[in-house]
Motif scaffolding. Sequence first.
Motif, PDB file in Angstrom:
ATOM      1  N   GLY A   1     -37.141 -19.446  16.902  1.00 23.10           N
ATOM      2  CA  GLY A   1     -37.164 -18.431  15.848  1.00 23.10           C
ATOM      3  C   GLY A   1     -35.753 -18.007  15.482  1.00 23.10           C
ATOM      4  O   GLY A   1     -34.914 -17.776  16.367  1.00 23.10           O
ATOM      5  N   ALA A   2     -35.489 -17.891  14.187  1.00 25.82           N
ATOM      6  CA  ALA A   2     -34.140 -17.595  13.708  1.00 25.82           C
ATOM      7  C   ALA A   2     -33.634 -16.224  14.148  1.00 25.82           C
ATOM      8  O   ALA A   2     -32.426 -15.990  14.217  1.00 25.82           O
ATOM      9  CB  ALA A   2     -34.098 -17.697  12.182  1.00 25.82           C
ATOM     10  N   GLU A   3     -34.570 -15.299  14.470  1.00 24.58           N
ATOM     11  CA  GLU A   3     -34.170 -13.942  14.835  1.00 24.58           C
ATOM     12  C   GLU A   3     -33.986 -13.752  16.341  1.00 24.58           C
ATOM     13  O   GLU A   3     -33.693 -12.643  16.792  1.00 24.58           O
ATOM     14  CB  GLU A   3     -35.209 -12.939  14.320  1.00 24.58           C
ATOM     15  CG  GLU A   3     -35.336 -12.907  12.799  1.00 24.58           C
ATOM     16  CD  GLU A   3     -33.994 -12.665  12.124  1.00 24.58           C
ATOM     17  OE1 GLU A   3     -33.332 -11.668  12.475  1.00 24.58           O
ATOM     18  OE2 GLU A   3     -33.612 -13.482  11.265  1.00 24.58           O
ATOM     19  N   ARG A   4     -34.144 -14.814  17.105  1.00 25.29           N
ATOM     20  CA  ARG A   4     -33.961 -14.713  18.560  1.00 25.29           C
ATOM     21  C   ARG A   4     -32.493 -14.407  18.866  1.00 25.29           C
ATOM     22  O   ARG A   4     -31.582 -15.035  18.321  1.00 25.29           O
ATOM     23  CB  ARG A   4     -34.375 -16.033  19.235  1.00 25.29           C
ATOM     24  CG  ARG A   4     -34.321 -16.022  20.763  1.00 25.29           C
ATOM     25  CD  ARG A   4     -35.497 -15.312  21.374  1.00 25.29           C
ATOM     26  NE  ARG A   4     -36.764 -15.995  21.142  1.00 25.29           N
ATOM     27  CZ  ARG A   4     -37.287 -16.893  21.978  1.00 25.29           C
ATOM     28  NH1 ARG A   4     -36.653 -17.218  23.098  1.00 25.29           N
ATOM     29  NH2 ARG A   4     -38.462 -17.447  21.702  1.00 25.29           N
ATOM     30  N   GLN A   5     -32.254 -13.450  19.752  1.00 32.77           N
ATOM     31  CA  GLN A   5     -30.894 -13.076  20.119  1.00 32.77           C
ATOM     32  C   GLN A   5     -30.259 -14.140  21.020  1.00 32.77           C
ATOM     33  O   GLN A   5     -30.926 -14.763  21.841  1.00 32.77           O
ATOM     34  CB  GLN A   5     -30.889 -11.732  20.844  1.00 32.77           C
ATOM     35  CG  GLN A   5     -31.221 -10.536  19.958  1.00 32.77           C
ATOM     36  CD  GLN A   5     -30.126 -10.254  18.945  1.00 32.77           C
ATOM     37  OE1 GLN A   5     -28.943 -10.296  19.258  1.00 32.77           O
ATOM     38  NE2 GLN A   5     -30.537  -9.961  17.710  1.00 32.77           N
TER      39      GLN A   5
ATOM     40  N   VAL B   1      -7.078 -18.891  27.515  1.00 39.30           N
ATOM     41  CA  VAL B   1      -6.377 -17.970  26.620  1.00 39.30           C
ATOM     42  C   VAL B   1      -7.250 -17.572  25.436  1.00 39.30           C
ATOM     43  O   VAL B   1      -7.262 -16.412  25.011  1.00 39.30           O
ATOM     44  CB  VAL B   1      -5.063 -18.613  26.110  1.00 39.30           C
ATOM     45  CG1 VAL B   1      -4.393 -17.704  25.080  1.00 39.30           C
ATOM     46  CG2 VAL B   1      -4.116 -18.860  27.280  1.00 39.30           C
ATOM     47  N   HIS B   2      -8.010 -18.526  24.888  1.00 34.54           N
ATOM     48  CA  HIS B   2      -8.798 -18.258  23.685  1.00 34.54           C
ATOM     49  C   HIS B   2     -10.276 -18.035  23.992  1.00 34.54           C
ATOM     50  O   HIS B   2     -11.137 -18.346  23.171  1.00 34.54           O
ATOM     51  CB  HIS B   2      -8.633 -19.417  22.699  1.00 34.54           C
ATOM     52  CG  HIS B   2      -7.220 -19.646  22.263  1.00 34.54           C
ATOM     53  ND1 HIS B   2      -6.532 -18.730  21.484  1.00 34.54           N
ATOM     54  CD2 HIS B   2      -6.354 -20.658  22.527  1.00 34.54           C
ATOM     55  CE1 HIS B   2      -5.301 -19.182  21.270  1.00 34.54           C
ATOM     56  NE2 HIS B   2      -5.171 -20.342  21.887  1.00 34.54           N
ATOM     57  N   GLU B   3     -10.563 -17.470  25.150  1.00 30.41           N
ATOM     58  CA  GLU B   3     -11.959 -17.176  25.488  1.00 30.41           C
ATOM     59  C   GLU B   3     -12.572 -16.248  24.443  1.00 30.41           C
ATOM     60  O   GLU B   3     -11.944 -15.298  23.981  1.00 30.41           O
ATOM     61  CB  GLU B   3     -12.047 -16.518  26.871  1.00 30.41           C
ATOM     62  CG  GLU B   3     -13.472 -16.151  27.272  1.00 30.41           C
ATOM     63  CD  GLU B   3     -13.566 -15.572  28.673  1.00 30.41           C
ATOM     64  OE1 GLU B   3     -14.605 -14.976  28.992  1.00 30.41           O
ATOM     65  OE2 GLU B   3     -12.600 -15.737  29.450  1.00 30.41           O
ATOM     66  N   GLU B   4     -13.833 -16.555  24.088  1.00 29.86           N
ATOM     67  CA  GLU B   4     -14.499 -15.769  23.045  1.00 29.86           C
ATOM     68  C   GLU B   4     -16.003 -15.791  23.260  1.00 29.86           C
ATOM     69  O   GLU B   4     -16.577 -16.813  23.620  1.00 29.86           O
ATOM     70  CB  GLU B   4     -14.175 -16.358  21.669  1.00 29.86           C
ATOM     71  CG  GLU B   4     -14.859 -15.663  20.511  1.00 29.86           C
ATOM     72  CD  GLU B   4     -14.611 -16.363  19.188  1.00 29.86           C
ATOM     73  OE1 GLU B   4     -14.440 -15.649  18.185  1.00 29.86           O
ATOM     74  OE2 GLU B   4     -14.589 -17.615  19.160  1.00 29.86           O
ATOM     75  N   SER B   5     -16.641 -14.652  23.033  1.00 31.68           N
ATOM     76  CA  SER B   5     -18.092 -14.562  23.041  1.00 31.68           C
ATOM     77  C   SER B   5     -18.544 -14.060  21.676  1.00 31.68           C
ATOM     78  O   SER B   5     -18.065 -13.028  21.202  1.00 31.68           O
ATOM     79  CB  SER B   5     -18.591 -13.607  24.131  1.00 31.68           C
ATOM     80  OG  SER B   5     -18.406 -14.174  25.419  1.00 31.68           O
ATOM     81  N   VAL B   6     -19.437 -14.807  21.042  1.00 32.81           N
ATOM     82  CA  VAL B   6     -19.985 -14.418  19.748  1.00 32.81           C
ATOM     83  C   VAL B   6     -21.471 -14.159  19.954  1.00 32.81           C
ATOM     84  O   VAL B   6     -22.204 -15.023  20.424  1.00 32.81           O
ATOM     85  CB  VAL B   6     -19.784 -15.522  18.685  1.00 32.81           C
ATOM     86  CG1 VAL B   6     -20.302 -15.050  17.329  1.00 32.81           C
ATOM     87  CG2 VAL B   6     -18.315 -15.914  18.584  1.00 32.81           C
ATOM     88  N   ARG B   7     -21.911 -12.951  19.603  1.00 32.66           N
ATOM     89  CA  ARG B   7     -23.300 -12.554  19.840  1.00 32.66           C
ATOM     90  C   ARG B   7     -24.013 -12.281  18.523  1.00 32.66           C
ATOM     91  O   ARG B   7     -23.400 -11.854  17.554  1.00 32.66           O
ATOM     92  CB  ARG B   7     -23.345 -11.313  20.730  1.00 32.66           C
ATOM     93  CG  ARG B   7     -22.588 -11.457  22.049  1.00 32.66           C
ATOM     94  CD  ARG B   7     -22.484 -10.132  22.791  1.00 32.66           C
ATOM     95  NE  ARG B   7     -21.673 -10.245  23.988  1.00 32.66           N
ATOM     96  CZ  ARG B   7     -20.348 -10.118  24.024  1.00 32.66           C
ATOM     97  NH1 ARG B   7     -19.697  -9.859  22.887  1.00 32.66           N
ATOM     98  NH2 ARG B   7     -19.677 -10.238  25.140  1.00 32.66           N
ATOM     99  N   GLY B   8     -25.331 -12.510  18.520  1.00 31.35           N
ATOM    100  CA  GLY B   8     -26.121 -12.235  17.326  1.00 31.35           C
ATOM    101  C   GLY B   8     -27.417 -13.011  17.358  1.00 31.35           C
ATOM    102  O   GLY B   8     -27.798 -13.556  18.396  1.00 31.35           O
ATOM    103  N   THR B   9     -28.102 -13.058  16.232  1.00 34.24           N
ATOM    104  CA  THR B   9     -29.313 -13.867  16.162  1.00 34.24           C
ATOM    105  C   THR B   9     -28.912 -15.336  16.045  1.00 34.24           C
ATOM    106  O   THR B   9     -27.759 -15.660  15.704  1.00 34.24           O
ATOM    107  CB  THR B   9     -30.173 -13.479  14.953  1.00 34.24           C
ATOM    108  OG1 THR B   9     -29.443 -13.810  13.753  1.00 34.24           O
ATOM    109  CG2 THR B   9     -30.504 -11.995  14.951  1.00 34.24           C
ATOM    110  N   LEU B  10     -29.855 -16.226  16.286  1.00 27.37           N
ATOM    111  CA  LEU B  10     -29.568 -17.648  16.155  1.00 27.37           C
ATOM    112  C   LEU B  10     -29.162 -17.987  14.720  1.00 27.37           C
ATOM    113  O   LEU B  10     -28.305 -18.843  14.491  1.00 27.37           O
ATOM    114  CB  LEU B  10     -30.781 -18.473  16.584  1.00 27.37           C
ATOM    115  CG  LEU B  10     -31.052 -18.484  18.095  1.00 27.37           C
ATOM    116  CD1 LEU B  10     -32.405 -19.116  18.398  1.00 27.37           C
ATOM    117  CD2 LEU B  10     -29.938 -19.233  18.838  1.00 27.37           C
ATOM    118  N   ALA B  11     -29.772 -17.307  13.743  1.00 23.92           N
ATOM    119  CA  ALA B  11     -29.406 -17.531  12.340  1.00 23.92           C
ATOM    120  C   ALA B  11     -27.964 -17.099  12.085  1.00 23.92           C
ATOM    121  O   ALA B  11     -27.196 -17.807  11.411  1.00 23.92           O
ATOM    122  CB  ALA B  11     -30.354 -16.762  11.418  1.00 23.92           C
ATOM    123  N   GLU B  12     -27.576 -15.955  12.642  1.00 22.54           N
ATOM    124  CA  GLU B  12     -26.205 -15.458  12.450  1.00 22.54           C
ATOM    125  C   GLU B  12     -25.189 -16.352  13.132  1.00 22.54           C
ATOM    126  O   GLU B  12     -24.110 -16.628  12.579  1.00 22.54           O
ATOM    127  CB  GLU B  12     -26.110 -14.028  12.989  1.00 22.54           C
ATOM    128  CG  GLU B  12     -26.885 -13.005  12.159  1.00 22.54           C
ATOM    129  CD  GLU B  12     -27.001 -11.662  12.841  1.00 22.54           C
ATOM    130  OE1 GLU B  12     -27.282 -10.665  12.136  1.00 22.54           O
ATOM    131  OE2 GLU B  12     -26.836 -11.590  14.088  1.00 22.54           O
TER     132      GLU B  12
END
Length: 238
Positions: A176-180, A190-201
């Motif tokens: 589902g596109a709205e799943r977190q 150095v460039h560690e990053e976490s991007v959070r949101g729905t699967l669509a986002e």
Amino acid sequence: MGILYLVPTPVGNMEDMTLRAIRILKEADLVLCEDTRTSGILLKHFEIKNHLMSHHKFNEHSTSAGIVNRLKAGDTVALISDAGTPGISDPGFFLAREAAACGVTVQTLPGATAFVPALVSSGLPCDRFCFEGFLPQKKGRKTHLENLAEETRTMIFYESPYRVVKTLEQFAEVFGAERQASCCREISKVHEESVRGTLAELTAHFKETEPRGEFVIVVAGKERVKSSSRKKQTDKNL
């Protein structure tokens, strides 16, 4: 009998190497590694002067018998992978199983691994989770995902930057596109990053921003539906 040590190595930052890991690698009679060039850099950094022998997914079945014989003869052997804990989407399981079956002591040192920090920093429930590692690239991939459609635990996947967008699109289709979810890359670097949101986002984000580095994708499990009996009890209490 000797001892087989499975020794975690940093997934990025060299400071994540433990003092015990350094000592074991110095004292071992033999150090097994995936790539002698990669591990040679690690050993040189910590001034570890020891013999390296290649032990990877393409030769582990043919080399394990000889290694077990050395362990039975009393040698201490340390196994490392290119990064992280051996056996977690890396060689290690087969040798550990063969050694244990022959009565050899197998010890795994606690240390660096990619999925634990990605899970904890995702903001998703981490009291119950399942580790799926790398998905099949072709055969069985769709079936594997469909089998996870009803999974209520938080799910953890490893992925290459070249397949991140495709994988997120498939996740959205099945879960589902709205799943977190959360995409964590370059852990401890150095460039560690976490991007959070729905699967669509997340899909939209990485279509605009080229994925770089190795990824850990953490996906929320399916929301549990309250049982009818529990609902009735709640209504009664009201």
